[in-house]
Design an enzyme around this catalytic site. Sequence first.
Site, PDB file in Angstrom:
ATOM      1  N   ASN A  24      92.171  38.272  -5.932  1.00  0.00           N
ATOM      2  CA  ASN A  24      92.831  38.632  -7.183  1.00  0.00           C
ATOM      3  C   ASN A  24      93.647  37.430  -7.649  1.00  0.00           C
ATOM      4  O   ASN A  24      93.770  36.426  -6.937  1.00  0.00           O
ATOM      5  CB  ASN A  24      93.677  39.905  -7.034  1.00  0.00           C
ATOM      6  N   VAL A  33      87.337  43.546   0.404  1.00  0.00           N
ATOM      7  CA  VAL A  33      87.035  42.303   1.138  1.00  0.00           C
ATOM      8  C   VAL A  33      88.228  41.355   1.130  1.00  0.00           C
ATOM      9  O   VAL A  33      88.488  40.666   2.129  1.00  0.00           O
ATOM     10  CB  VAL A  33      85.753  41.626   0.611  1.00  0.00           C
ATOM     11  N   ASP A  34      88.976  41.294   0.057  1.00  0.00           N
ATOM     12  CA  ASP A  34      90.161  40.440  -0.020  1.00  0.00           C
ATOM     13  C   ASP A  34      91.152  40.821   1.078  1.00  0.00           C
ATOM     14  O   ASP A  34      91.660  39.970   1.810  1.00  0.00           O
ATOM     15  CB  ASP A  34      90.792  40.564  -1.409  1.00  0.00           C
ATOM     16  N   SER A 118      83.234  40.853  -7.842  1.00  0.00           N
ATOM     17  CA  SER A 118      83.507  41.770  -8.965  1.00  0.00           C
ATOM     18  C   SER A 118      82.767  43.103  -8.898  1.00  0.00           C
ATOM     19  O   SER A 118      82.899  43.919  -9.803  1.00  0.00           O
ATOM     20  CB  SER A 118      83.215  41.101 -10.321  1.00  0.00           C
ATOM     21  N   THR A 119      81.984  43.342  -7.843  1.00  0.00           N
ATOM     22  CA  THR A 119      81.180  44.565  -7.798  1.00  0.00           C
ATOM     23  C   THR A 119      81.907  45.747  -7.159  1.00  0.00           C
ATOM     24  O   THR A 119      81.365  46.840  -7.122  1.00  0.00           O
ATOM     25  CB  THR A 119      79.859  44.319  -7.039  1.00  0.00           C
ATOM     26  N   GLY A 120      83.116  45.528  -6.690  1.00  0.00           N
ATOM     27  CA  GLY A 120      83.902  46.610  -6.104  1.00  0.00           C
ATOM     28  C   GLY A 120      84.829  47.211  -7.137  1.00  0.00           C
ATOM     29  O   GLY A 120      84.392  47.720  -8.176  1.00  0.00           O
ATOM     30  N   TYR A 122      86.552  45.896  -9.349  1.00  0.00           N
ATOM     31  CA  TYR A 122      86.486  45.297 -10.683  1.00  0.00           C
ATOM     32  C   TYR A 122      85.357  45.889 -11.510  1.00  0.00           C
ATOM     33  O   TYR A 122      85.258  45.617 -12.710  1.00  0.00           O
ATOM     34  CB  TYR A 122      86.367  43.781 -10.598  1.00  0.00           C
TER      35      TYR A 122
END
Length: 181
Positions: A24, A33-34, A118-120, A122
């Site tokens: 982010n 994952v972050d 960006s597929t989670g 976001y």
Amino acid sequence: MARIEIVHESVVFQEVDAIVNAANITLLGGGAVDGAIHDAAGPELYWHFHKIGRTCQPGEAVESPGFNLPAKHIIHTVGPIWHGGNKDEPATLAKCYSNSLDMAVAHGCKSIAFCGISTGVYGYPLEPATRIALSTVAKWIEEHDSDMLIRFCCYSQREYAVYRKVAYELRIRYTPGSFEE
């Protein structure tokens, strides 16, 4: 010549020179994952960015040490939040991949592992995001004389199947990994 791999594994513990974190803007950790990368890297990762006050805008990429991870480097990139595709999301997502690869080269990396960007939370739809990821990497490979290993790490069986399907449609040669439950 660069090699592409598609595997059903978490990006967190990849034994490569660099892993890519779907970060982010604050770079101070988050969910999914972050959060997993921050947890595995240890508190030094948080303090690294907290101390220097660095942020990252969508499409940019910044490097940090891997700290407690097997990877020597973590390349943090901020993907776009999906707004239906009308706010330059495809171009911003493509920049995440190309800027991450450029950052890896700048740090002498010969191998890199990507997670889905960006597929989670976001909300970027998986198949269009996968198409951008694979086509951007294929274009980058064409434009650079690199022997880099580029690995796409798919967390779920569905993501793994979509990556393989899109790679086939785009005629991108890759080495498949195995799916084990």
